[in-house]
Scaffold this active site. Structure first.
Site, PDB file in Angstrom:
ATOM      1  CE  LYS A   1     -42.991 -11.635  24.782  1.00 46.34           C
ATOM      2  NZ  LYS A   1     -43.254 -13.006  24.419  1.00 46.34           N
TER       3      LYS A   1
ATOM      4  CE1 TYR B   1     -40.729 -12.580  21.342  1.00 48.12           C
ATOM      5  CE2 TYR B   1     -41.592 -13.942  19.554  1.00 48.12           C
ATOM      6  CZ  TYR B   1     -41.739 -13.379  20.807  1.00 48.12           C
ATOM      7  OH  TYR B   1     -42.886 -13.609  21.532  1.00 48.12           O
TER       8      TYR B   1
ATOM      9  CB  SER C   1     -43.336 -14.931  27.370  1.00 54.33           C
ATOM     10  OG  SER C   1     -43.982 -14.842  26.129  1.00 54.33           O
TER      11      SER C   1
ATOM     12  CB  VAL D   1     -46.976 -20.322  25.947  1.00 52.70           C
ATOM     13  CG1 VAL D   1     -47.939 -19.151  25.972  1.00 52.70           C
ATOM     14  CG2 VAL D   1     -45.926 -20.168  24.871  1.00 52.70           C
TER      15      VAL D   1
ATOM     16  CE1 TYR E   1     -47.248 -11.674  27.992  1.00 48.47           C
ATOM     17  CE2 TYR E   1     -47.849 -13.691  29.115  1.00 48.47           C
ATOM     18  CZ  TYR E   1     -46.950 -12.952  28.388  1.00 48.47           C
ATOM     19  OH  TYR E   1     -45.756 -13.485  28.060  1.00 48.47           O
TER      20      TYR E   1
HETATM   21  O1  DON Z   1     -44.282 -15.561  20.429  1.00 51.23           O
HETATM   22  C1  DON Z   1     -44.966 -16.354  21.067  1.00 51.23           C
HETATM   23  O2  DON Z   1     -46.175 -16.400  20.979  1.00 51.23           O
HETATM   24  C2  DON Z   1     -44.245 -17.314  21.994  1.00 51.23           C
HETATM   25  N1  DON Z   1     -42.936 -17.582  21.505  1.00 51.23           N
HETATM   26  C3  DON Z   1     -44.129 -16.751  23.377  1.00 51.23           C
HETATM   27  C4  DON Z   1     -45.450 -16.438  24.016  1.00 51.23           C
HETATM   28  C5  DON Z   1     -45.485 -16.596  25.477  1.00 51.23           C
HETATM   29  O3  DON Z   1     -44.740 -17.330  26.085  1.00 51.23           O
HETATM   30  C6  DON Z   1     -46.555 -15.887  26.169  1.00 51.23           C
HETATM   31  N2  DON Z   1     -46.621 -16.315  27.538  1.00 51.23           N
HETATM   32  N3  DON Z   1     -47.434 -16.610  28.279  1.00 51.23           N
END
Ligand code: DON
Length: 302
Positions: A64, A186, A61, A256, A238
């Protein structure tokens, strides 16, 4: 600074074993949990690091922020017709709010918001995946950066929740391109492999009024830079953004993969990495390391 970083990593090391490596993306679940690295990069070009600061990891993320900056560069203020800049107070992949709020995501850092941003960029770039890869290569000054195809494919195979969000937004008229194509872009952004050093350098323009020294690029205006930092401060972690502001006191963005980047406006960027996450999906040891560093140097913007 080197000694301080080393000492902080030693202090947070006992937290390893108390979190969990992201399980819902099988390719990430295989990452060795006992890794820890940190890099601090000054707007004057000074670099300090400790631990596994040069080991590439999945930025997830954190991408983003790069997507948002590309969207601001190419689509400007118009993007805010499609999404907001309010904290969500929800998990990063929650669907609940999206239905209530008629397919308009709260902010660009929850998954739904990032998918809308990718949809906006899909309409602007002939090859969004390559544009993003080149963007992060320029910002970090590292031409070797690539997306990990195994991670991207693993995410695509387990895309149900992200696909559900994108199709829900399409049903409300807030998604313009082919959903599966945008999901591919994405996931490829999320699967970029970068080290703490790469990320600290790549984020440096956010500490420097939008100017990236390595590429000589004015990435964003000073005002846009403040705005991106403000969204990181309120939504970058978040439903734990409040806790991060309380403990660390800096604009930040997590992923993550276990990375967290934080910005000390006008001075430094910091990237810390440790793959084990807490219940909110943020690096457990990473949060603690940033808290200790910010507290000891007095970096909180509050
Ligand atoms: O789309 C997802 O769920 C993951 N590619 C990215 C989520 C993420 O990194 C949230 N972060 N804490």
């Amino acid at each position: 600074m080197h000694d301080l970083l080393k000492q902080i990593l030693e202090e947070v090391h006992p937290l390893i074993g108390q979190g969990t490596v992201a399980q819902y993306i099988p390719a990430l679940a295989r990452v060795a949990p006992d890794q820890l690295g940190i890099a601090v990069y000054g707007i004057d070009g000074q670099l300090f690091s400790a631990g596994e600061a040069n080991m590439p990891f999945s930025i997830q993320s954190i991408s983003k922020v790069f997507s948002l900056c590309q969207a601001i560069q190419h689509s400007g203020e118009d993007i805010w017709q499609r999404l907001g800049h309010e904290p969500s107070g929800q998990a990063f992949n929650s669907l609940v709010q999206l239905e209530f709020e008629k397919g308009r995501p709260r902010n660009p850092f929850i998954n739904a918001g990032a998918l809308v941003i990718c949809d906006i960029n899909e309409s602007r770039f002939a090859a969004p995946t390559l544009s993003m890869r080149d963007f992060v290569r320029r910002l970090s000054g590292n031409p070797q950066i690539v997306a990990d195809r195994v991670v991207a494919e693993s995410e695509y195979q387990h895309r149900a929740r992200n696909a559900a969000m994108a199709y829900l937004m399409q049903s409300f008229g807030n998604f313009h391109n082919d959903v599966e194509t945008v999901l591919r872009s994405y996931f490829s952004h999320c699967a970029l492999s970068m080290s703490c050093v790469d990320l600290a350098k790549a984020f440096c323009f956010l500490a420097n009024d939008g100017f990236c020294k390595h590429s000589g690029e004015q990435v964003l205006s000073a005002r846009q830079t403040q705005q991106v930092n403000s969204i990181m401060a309120t939504s970058g972690l978040y439903d734990e953004a409040g806790n991060f502001a309380y403990r660390v006191g800096l604009p930040g963005k997590s992923g993550v993969g276990g990375g967290i980047v934080a910005v000390v406006p006008g001075q430094y960027t910091i990237c810390v990495w440790s793959p084990e996450l807490n219940a909110a999906g943020n690096s457990l040891a990473g949060m603690k390391a940033l808290e200790l560093l910010s507290e000891r140097i007095g970096w909180s913007v509050f």
